[in-house]
Write an enzyme that holds these catalytic residues in place. Sequence first.
Site, PDB file in Angstrom:
ATOM      1  N   TYR A   1      -1.229  -2.674  11.957  1.00  0.00           N
ATOM      2  CA  TYR A   1      -0.486  -1.928  10.933  1.00  0.00           C
ATOM      3  C   TYR A   1       1.024  -2.077  11.138  1.00  0.00           C
ATOM      4  O   TYR A   1       1.760  -2.428  10.207  1.00  0.00           O
ATOM      5  CB  TYR A   1      -0.886  -0.461  10.986  1.00  0.00           C
ATOM      6  CG  TYR A   1      -0.227   0.412   9.938  1.00  0.00           C
ATOM      7  CD1 TYR A   1      -0.543   0.259   8.596  1.00  0.00           C
ATOM      8  CD2 TYR A   1       0.700   1.387  10.300  1.00  0.00           C
ATOM      9  CE1 TYR A   1       0.057   1.063   7.628  1.00  0.00           C
ATOM     10  CE2 TYR A   1       1.295   2.195   9.344  1.00  0.00           C
ATOM     11  CZ  TYR A   1       0.971   2.028   8.013  1.00  0.00           C
ATOM     12  OH  TYR A   1       1.571   2.828   7.057  1.00  0.00           O
TER      13      TYR A   1
ATOM     14  N   ARG B   1      -5.448  12.048  10.824  1.00  0.00           N
ATOM     15  CA  ARG B   1      -4.037  12.378  10.949  1.00  0.00           C
ATOM     16  C   ARG B   1      -3.873  13.797  11.492  1.00  0.00           C
ATOM     17  O   ARG B   1      -4.783  14.613  11.432  1.00  0.00           O
ATOM     18  CB  ARG B   1      -3.324  12.249   9.600  1.00  0.00           C
ATOM     19  CG  ARG B   1      -3.393  10.847   9.025  1.00  0.00           C
ATOM     20  CD  ARG B   1      -2.469  10.717   7.840  1.00  0.00           C
ATOM     21  NE  ARG B   1      -3.048   9.854   6.817  1.00  0.00           N
ATOM     22  CZ  ARG B   1      -2.354   9.281   5.849  1.00  0.00           C
ATOM     23  NH1 ARG B   1      -1.067   9.469   5.766  1.00  0.00           N
ATOM     24  NH2 ARG B   1      -2.951   8.512   4.961  1.00  0.00           N
TER      25      ARG B   1
ATOM     26  N   ARG C   1       7.046 -14.150 -10.791  1.00  0.00           N
ATOM     27  CA  ARG C   1       6.601 -14.766 -12.051  1.00  0.00           C
ATOM     28  C   ARG C   1       7.043 -13.960 -13.272  1.00  0.00           C
ATOM     29  O   ARG C   1       7.445 -14.536 -14.282  1.00  0.00           O
ATOM     30  CB  ARG C   1       5.073 -14.909 -12.060  1.00  0.00           C
ATOM     31  CG  ARG C   1       4.544 -16.037 -11.208  1.00  0.00           C
ATOM     32  CD  ARG C   1       3.076 -16.305 -11.508  1.00  0.00           C
ATOM     33  NE  ARG C   1       2.231 -15.142 -11.258  1.00  0.00           N
ATOM     34  CZ  ARG C   1       1.709 -14.830 -10.074  1.00  0.00           C
ATOM     35  NH1 ARG C   1       1.949 -15.606  -9.034  1.00  0.00           N
ATOM     36  NH2 ARG C   1       0.954 -13.770  -9.929  1.00  0.00           N
TER      37      ARG C   1
ATOM     38  N   LYS D   1       3.378  -4.313   8.618  1.00  0.00           N
ATOM     39  CA  LYS D   1       4.467  -3.773   7.802  1.00  0.00           C
ATOM     40  C   LYS D   1       5.792  -4.463   8.124  1.00  0.00           C
ATOM     41  O   LYS D   1       6.624  -4.683   7.234  1.00  0.00           O
ATOM     42  CB  LYS D   1       4.592  -2.266   8.027  1.00  0.00           C
ATOM     43  CG  LYS D   1       3.459  -1.440   7.432  1.00  0.00           C
ATOM     44  CD  LYS D   1       3.447  -1.524   5.920  1.00  0.00           C
ATOM     45  CE  LYS D   1       2.404  -0.607   5.307  1.00  0.00           C
ATOM     46  NZ  LYS D   1       2.357  -0.706   3.827  1.00  0.00           N
TER      47      LYS D   1
ATOM     48  N   PHE E   1     -11.090   1.266  -0.704  1.00  0.00           N
ATOM     49  CA  PHE E   1     -11.435   1.305   0.720  1.00  0.00           C
ATOM     50  C   PHE E   1     -11.126   2.692   1.282  1.00  0.00           C
ATOM     51  O   PHE E   1     -11.956   3.302   1.950  1.00  0.00           O
ATOM     52  CB  PHE E   1     -10.665   0.225   1.481  1.00  0.00           C
ATOM     53  CG  PHE E   1     -10.879   0.273   2.975  1.00  0.00           C
ATOM     54  CD1 PHE E   1     -12.130   0.038   3.519  1.00  0.00           C
ATOM     55  CD2 PHE E   1      -9.839   0.573   3.839  1.00  0.00           C
ATOM     56  CE1 PHE E   1     -12.345   0.092   4.892  1.00  0.00           C
ATOM     57  CE2 PHE E   1     -10.030   0.625   5.211  1.00  0.00           C
ATOM     58  CZ  PHE E   1     -11.281   0.388   5.741  1.00  0.00           C
TER      59      PHE E   1
ATOM     60  N   ASP F   1      -6.716  -0.719  -7.127  1.00  0.00           N
ATOM     61  CA  ASP F   1      -7.230  -0.186  -5.864  1.00  0.00           C
ATOM     62  C   ASP F   1      -8.600  -0.785  -5.591  1.00  0.00           C
ATOM     63  O   ASP F   1      -9.383  -0.982  -6.522  1.00  0.00           O
ATOM     64  CB  ASP F   1      -7.327   1.346  -5.931  1.00  0.00           C
ATOM     65  CG  ASP F   1      -7.192   2.006  -4.570  1.00  0.00           C
ATOM     66  OD1 ASP F   1      -8.034   1.714  -3.689  1.00  0.00           O
ATOM     67  OD2 ASP F   1      -6.261   2.802  -4.374  1.00  0.00           O
TER      68      ASP F   1
ATOM     69  N   TYR G   1      11.884 -13.410  -0.064  1.00  0.00           N
ATOM     70  CA  TYR G   1      11.774 -13.618  -1.509  1.00  0.00           C
ATOM     71  C   TYR G   1      13.059 -13.219  -2.221  1.00  0.00           C
ATOM     72  O   TYR G   1      13.445 -13.827  -3.223  1.00  0.00           O
ATOM     73  CB  TYR G   1      10.588 -12.829  -2.076  1.00  0.00           C
ATOM     74  CG  TYR G   1       9.320 -13.650  -2.203  1.00  0.00           C
ATOM     75  CD1 TYR G   1       8.928 -14.176  -3.431  1.00  0.00           C
ATOM     76  CD2 TYR G   1       8.515 -13.899  -1.095  1.00  0.00           C
ATOM     77  CE1 TYR G   1       7.772 -14.925  -3.556  1.00  0.00           C
ATOM     78  CE2 TYR G   1       7.357 -14.649  -1.195  1.00  0.00           C
ATOM     79  CZ  TYR G   1       6.988 -15.168  -2.431  1.00  0.00           C
ATOM     80  OH  TYR G   1       5.851 -15.920  -2.559  1.00  0.00           O
TER      81      TYR G   1
END
Length: 457
Positions: free
Chosen positions: A268, A309, A190, A272, A120, A117, A282
């Site tokens: 945002y 929110r 990887r 996403k 932020f 983390d 991938y």
Amino acid sequence: MMRMSWMITVINRRMMKILIALALIAYIASVWGTYANMRSIQEQEEMKVEQRIDEAVAPLREKIRELELSFTQKYPPVKFLSEKDRKRILITGGAGFVGSHLTDKLMMDGHEVTVVDNFFTGRKRNVEHWIGHENFELINHDVVEPLYIEVDQIYHLASPASPPNYMYNPIKTLKTNTIGTLNMLGLAKRVGARLLLASTSEVYGVSLSWTNAIHCMKERKKLLSLENGSSINSAVGPFIAFKLHPEVHPQNEEYWGHVNPIGPRACYDEGKRVAETMCYAYMKQEGVEVRVARIFNTFGSRMHMNDGRVVSNFILQALQGEPLTVYGSGSQTRAFQYVSDLVNGLVSLMNSNVSSPVNLGNPEEHTILEFAQLIKSLVVSRSHIQFLPEAQDDPQRRRPDIRKAKMLLGWEPVVPLEEGLNKTIQYFSRELEHQANNQYIPKPKAARMKKGRPRHN
């Protein structure tokens, strides 16, 4: 005569010696008495000093004892897993609201958890109860930069999730959801790890429904014709000429969505959407195992009080006796799930064979106005409801279709809305008490529109 004189002289000498000896003894006794008295006074003073020192040091000793106890604190109960069952799990954004609850579950299930983390919006206090545990590691790192560790599973939750936070620095939000996702997918490739992307219901966006224009104009007229004493703010009228509705309701995973690519929420929403695209690129090209969870509105403890929110706004306003601010008419609908339900859904999805996107949310739909009234009644608040102009690109209806999660994961929300709200209200009450007692509670960075180039991109 001479003999008698000699005897007297001898007696006198002895008497003198005796007298001198007695005088010396008296002097010594006097000095000793003075010394003993001084010693007694000194001992009394020393005892008083020691007593004062003890009184002064007692709180420090208590603090040291508390610190010792904190270093030897008992962790929450952790299940023991054998080597073959124990997984090495990375959680990006693991010190955030949802990430910290996911950390708790995986730690208590007996896995080795590494939390990454950049703080932020995440807070160290959300996971501090695990610091020092042999199965836990906390790394201060930004996923925009590559990370090289050995893991079996990756829960990629890193990203600001509330509008004020992700609009505070839209370029950073985009980088986290694009470059950060690429870095985590590269890591998964990887080391052969499985990656779960925490996507969002915002990928479904909104659609401008022209068929509702006449209805909305009537609603506007109705609101503007209310009495002056009403709590409706007349400023809401001009902002409800049209309603933004999803083309599909409730939203299922086959719905492609309708997102404004240049709106205030685009950093945002589109971040996403492209993250999902990267995951499946991938998977198809490199064979990386991916899982995608489209998360709907979630609430619970460890939410930031000032994150903008709906739940946190209403609870904080009700507890502080401030007006509950509803943007628009309040007819917008949302479906709220408690955080423990979401965490169980994420773990079930990660350990399933479902590689396509899955909705995780509560299908129980409520209007924002109903929700405001419910919180007001649970808090027993005298706050009134204040209507403000509607936010741009705010979805009017949001409700998940979770049939896929039920059928393939055996998952559905189990925590009743009121039970979850009561737990969240208690958490917010404690936070406010800490603030009132001048205890340090970290606050999120205030959302604001910045002029010029942002400091951190």
